[in-house]
Enzyme design. Sequence first.
Site, PDB file in Angstrom:
ATOM      1  N   ASN A   1      -4.171  25.041  67.565  1.00  0.00           N
ATOM      2  CA  ASN A   1      -3.024  25.958  67.655  1.00  0.00           C
ATOM      3  C   ASN A   1      -3.131  26.943  68.806  1.00  0.00           C
ATOM      4  O   ASN A   1      -2.111  27.308  69.408  1.00  0.00           O
ATOM      5  CB  ASN A   1      -2.800  26.677  66.316  1.00  0.00           C
ATOM      6  CG  ASN A   1      -3.963  27.552  65.928  1.00  0.00           C
ATOM      7  OD1 ASN A   1      -5.118  27.184  66.124  1.00  0.00           O
ATOM      8  ND2 ASN A   1      -3.679  28.708  65.398  1.00  0.00           N
TER       9      ASN A   1
ATOM     10  N   GLY B   1     -10.766  26.271  61.801  1.00  0.00           N
ATOM     11  CA  GLY B   1      -9.851  25.180  61.458  1.00  0.00           C
ATOM     12  C   GLY B   1      -9.393  25.327  60.015  1.00  0.00           C
ATOM     13  O   GLY B   1      -9.404  26.431  59.459  1.00  0.00           O
TER      14      GLY B   1
ATOM     15  N   THR C   1      -9.059  25.018  55.838  1.00  0.00           N
ATOM     16  CA  THR C   1      -9.971  25.348  54.735  1.00  0.00           C
ATOM     17  C   THR C   1     -10.656  24.091  54.187  1.00  0.00           C
ATOM     18  O   THR C   1     -11.864  24.113  53.906  1.00  0.00           O
ATOM     19  CB  THR C   1      -9.198  26.105  53.628  1.00  0.00           C
ATOM     20  OG1 THR C   1      -8.830  27.380  54.164  1.00  0.00           O
ATOM     21  CG2 THR C   1     -10.031  26.313  52.380  1.00  0.00           C
TER      22      THR C   1
ATOM     23  N   GLU D   1     -14.073  30.076  60.096  1.00  0.00           N
ATOM     24  CA  GLU D   1     -12.795  30.796  60.199  1.00  0.00           C
ATOM     25  C   GLU D   1     -11.703  29.820  59.780  1.00  0.00           C
ATOM     26  O   GLU D   1     -11.440  28.840  60.482  1.00  0.00           O
ATOM     27  CB  GLU D   1     -12.549  31.250  61.648  1.00  0.00           C
ATOM     28  CG  GLU D   1     -13.578  32.228  62.188  1.00  0.00           C
ATOM     29  CD  GLU D   1     -13.492  33.604  61.553  1.00  0.00           C
ATOM     30  OE1 GLU D   1     -12.545  33.861  60.783  1.00  0.00           O
ATOM     31  OE2 GLU D   1     -14.384  34.417  61.826  1.00  0.00           O
TER      32      GLU D   1
ATOM     33  N   CYS E   1      -3.137  31.049  62.382  1.00  0.00           N
ATOM     34  CA  CYS E   1      -3.796  31.319  61.097  1.00  0.00           C
ATOM     35  C   CYS E   1      -3.378  32.678  60.550  1.00  0.00           C
ATOM     36  O   CYS E   1      -3.389  32.890  59.342  1.00  0.00           O
ATOM     37  CB  CYS E   1      -5.307  31.253  61.275  1.00  0.00           C
ATOM     38  SG  CYS E   1      -5.899  32.338  62.585  1.00  0.00           S
TER      39      CYS E   1
ATOM     40  N   GLU F   1     -16.530  37.225  63.078  1.00  0.00           N
ATOM     41  CA  GLU F   1     -16.643  37.137  64.533  1.00  0.00           C
ATOM     42  C   GLU F   1     -16.281  38.491  65.111  1.00  0.00           C
ATOM     43  O   GLU F   1     -15.961  39.427  64.378  1.00  0.00           O
ATOM     44  CB  GLU F   1     -15.700  36.055  65.068  1.00  0.00           C
ATOM     45  CG  GLU F   1     -16.054  34.658  64.582  1.00  0.00           C
ATOM     46  CD  GLU F   1     -15.188  33.574  65.211  1.00  0.00           C
ATOM     47  OE1 GLU F   1     -13.955  33.649  65.086  1.00  0.00           O
ATOM     48  OE2 GLU F   1     -15.755  32.649  65.810  1.00  0.00           O
TER      49      GLU F   1
HETATM   50  P1  NAD Z   1      -8.622  20.992  61.293  1.00  0.00           P
HETATM   51  O1  NAD Z   1      -9.538  21.568  60.266  1.00  0.00           O
HETATM   52  O2  NAD Z   1      -7.932  19.735  61.006  1.00  0.00           O
HETATM   53  O3  NAD Z   1      -9.408  20.732  62.657  1.00  0.00           O
HETATM   54  C1  NAD Z   1     -10.120  21.757  63.319  1.00  0.00           C
HETATM   55  C2  NAD Z   1     -11.197  21.128  64.176  1.00  0.00           C
HETATM   56  O4  NAD Z   1     -12.150  20.503  63.321  1.00  0.00           O
HETATM   57  C3  NAD Z   1     -10.694  20.035  65.110  1.00  0.00           C
HETATM   58  O5  NAD Z   1     -11.404  20.085  66.315  1.00  0.00           O
HETATM   59  C4  NAD Z   1     -11.019  18.768  64.341  1.00  0.00           C
HETATM   60  O6  NAD Z   1     -11.168  17.643  65.160  1.00  0.00           O
HETATM   61  C5  NAD Z   1     -12.324  19.159  63.693  1.00  0.00           C
HETATM   62  N1  NAD Z   1     -12.681  18.400  62.490  1.00  0.00           N
HETATM   63  C6  NAD Z   1     -11.848  17.782  61.611  1.00  0.00           C
HETATM   64  N2  NAD Z   1     -12.566  17.189  60.632  1.00  0.00           N
HETATM   65  C7  NAD Z   1     -13.864  17.476  60.881  1.00  0.00           C
HETATM   66  C8  NAD Z   1     -15.078  17.167  60.225  1.00  0.00           C
HETATM   67  N3  NAD Z   1     -15.123  16.460  59.096  1.00  0.00           N
HETATM   68  N4  NAD Z   1     -16.236  17.621  60.744  1.00  0.00           N
HETATM   69  C9  NAD Z   1     -16.225  18.374  61.857  1.00  0.00           C
HETATM   70  N5  NAD Z   1     -15.105  18.680  62.543  1.00  0.00           N
HETATM   71  C10 NAD Z   1     -13.937  18.251  62.054  1.00  0.00           C
HETATM   72  O7  NAD Z   1      -7.609  22.167  61.659  1.00  0.00           O
HETATM   73  P2  NAD Z   1      -6.370  22.102  62.660  1.00  0.00           P
HETATM   74  O8  NAD Z   1      -5.290  21.305  62.000  1.00  0.00           O
HETATM   75  O9  NAD Z   1      -6.851  21.716  64.016  1.00  0.00           O
HETATM   76  O10 NAD Z   1      -5.970  23.657  62.731  1.00  0.00           O
HETATM   77  C11 NAD Z   1      -5.142  24.267  61.811  1.00  0.00           C
HETATM   78  C12 NAD Z   1      -5.949  25.035  60.797  1.00  0.00           C
HETATM   79  O11 NAD Z   1      -6.840  25.935  61.430  1.00  0.00           O
HETATM   80  C13 NAD Z   1      -5.070  25.901  59.924  1.00  0.00           C
HETATM   81  O12 NAD Z   1      -5.499  25.807  58.583  1.00  0.00           O
HETATM   82  C14 NAD Z   1      -5.309  27.301  60.456  1.00  0.00           C
HETATM   83  O13 NAD Z   1      -5.076  28.338  59.537  1.00  0.00           O
HETATM   84  C15 NAD Z   1      -6.737  27.218  60.848  1.00  0.00           C
HETATM   85  N6  NAD Z   1      -7.055  28.255  61.831  1.00  0.00           N
HETATM   86  C16 NAD Z   1      -7.850  29.305  61.446  1.00  0.00           C
HETATM   87  C17 NAD Z   1      -8.124  30.337  62.348  1.00  0.00           C
HETATM   88  C18 NAD Z   1      -8.988  31.518  61.970  1.00  0.00           C
HETATM   89  O14 NAD Z   1      -9.433  32.237  62.863  1.00  0.00           O
HETATM   90  N7  NAD Z   1      -9.255  31.753  60.698  1.00  0.00           N
HETATM   91  C19 NAD Z   1      -7.595  30.276  63.638  1.00  0.00           C
HETATM   92  C20 NAD Z   1      -6.783  29.202  63.982  1.00  0.00           C
HETATM   93  C21 NAD Z   1      -6.524  28.184  63.076  1.00  0.00           C
END
Ligand code: NAD
Length: 498
Positions: free
Chosen positions: A158, A234, A236, A256, A290, A469
């Site tokens: 995002n 990423g 939850t 996060e 997020c 962080e």
């Molecule tokens: P996602 O969890 O699908 O992916 C995030 C990252 O993790 C990607 O690089 C993905 O390739 C990797 N990934 C996926 N499965 C994995 C695994 N089994 N092992 C290791 N890595 C893996 O999330 P997304 O769809 O890319 O992002 C959206 C989510 O991120 C939303 O839930 C959003 O709220 C959250 N987010 C949180 C913050 C925060 O600071 N808290 C900031 C931005 C986004």
Amino acid sequence: MDRASFSEVLHFIDGERIASVDGSVIGNIEPATGEALGTIAAGGQAEVDLAVAAATNALPDWASSSADTRGQLLERLAAAIEDRLDDFATAECIDNGKPITAARQIDIPRAAANLRFFAGAARYQQDECYRTRLPDDDLWNVSLRKPIGVAGCISPWNLPLYLFTWKIAPALAAGCTVVAKPSEVTPVTADLLAKAAQDVGLPAGVLNIVQGAGAAAGAAIVSHPGIAAISFTGGTETGASIASVAAPSFKKTLLELGGKNPTIVFADADIDQALEGAARAAYSNQGQICLSGSRILVESSIVDSFTERLVERVSSMAIGDPLEETTEVGALVSSEHLQKVENSLQVARDEGGTILCGGERCAPAGRCSGGFFLSPAVVIGLDSGARTNQEEIFGPVATIIPFDDESSAIEIANDVRYGLAASVWTGSVDRALRVSERIEAGTVWVNCWMKRDLRTVFGGVKESGLGREGGAESLSFFQEPTNVCIRFDSKGPDSTDE
Ligand code: NAD
């Protein structure tokens, strides 16, 4: 910007941009058009093994270099981004679907700021030292901060370069070498950063980037025994799976995760400002943040007029080609994600909610007619416990929930499994402080939203994450402190005490 530079996204391992060992690739689609942008090297165990070997090799020299040496290189990397701000911003806009103005004014400047901030923060990090006087002993306790080792950094789609650098900058500044993975959905700016790292002479192996899918490249990073710590941003569910893989080997994790954040508007607020704040919080970046304020809690006495004005404001948002300067709402990141947000809107209807505006596919004619556009939606008529008010939608959808008094506002705000952020709009300082203290969230904004000072702590409670962080917290995550206790002779050889 030359689109050919998107056509082949590669890994960056040991200072070289390389293809996958077996040549495998995945496709990359432009969200605003639905058309192919090019290919992404699809990494897995073999590429992560190579990256960890390079990072392990580079670690002794990098870890023992001075904070100033590391800081200078990070500052050169920041300058390289700033020098090519338009190229980076255009790439982010095309790869993600976000409006060019957001990429140019927020994402890319923040990426450079992350590198500059941690270059400075590491130079000024304070070491702890305690003098301990006991009846028979005199001691100096000195805390040594050692880089934890090779760090794994995994980021989402995002805010691609913004969050990628938010992780790698403190890791590198703390003296760790890094194996990082951007999202496979938005890999381009990390590849541009790899080129910039080559240009500024970052030593080979210090920063390694493995491209590819989470289940392959990401999972291989998390489980690799050569990686000492994982900093992850990423979803939850992904965070939970990472924690379960990392825990048996006691690998340090920083998580996060998602949010379902409340924007709370009291009747005593400056309503014009609250309205604009609520709209920005809900729909910026197409609601794909997020920290998005996807639940708008409004005091009952003003809820009707507030809702009417919000619908008017949201309906007038300029939806268009993300490359146009006037666009306020760009494309959602992928067709799968568009479908997921549409499914959530169907759940809202099925639960008895009313969609007052938006929620329609609305790709602009011409170049973007095949793009993944959805008009921003306002939903009313659902209780706090409804799925629509409980689950993270991560799209341009906000619900309005009325409340009667301060206590019920806090109760509704906390009635979710998440606890990332909240914004509170009120004219009363007393109320602002009372409410902020009782809200379960890592960040509370009062009469503003998404204002950041990089020195402050950032993170989530409940299922929004683990750890913090920001400033010293980010640096110390990547360090392993060792206390050295030195007994010394404070009395000297002429003492007659013994
Ligand atoms: P996602 O969890 O699908 O992916 C995030 C990252 O993790 C990607 O690089 C993905 O390739 C990797 N990934 C996926 N499965 C994995 C695994 N089994 N092992 C290791 N890595 C893996 O999330 P997304 O769809 O890319 O992002 C959206 C989510 O991120 C939303 O839930 C959003 O709220 C959250 N987010 C949180 C913050 C925060 O600071 N808290 C900031 C931005 C986004």
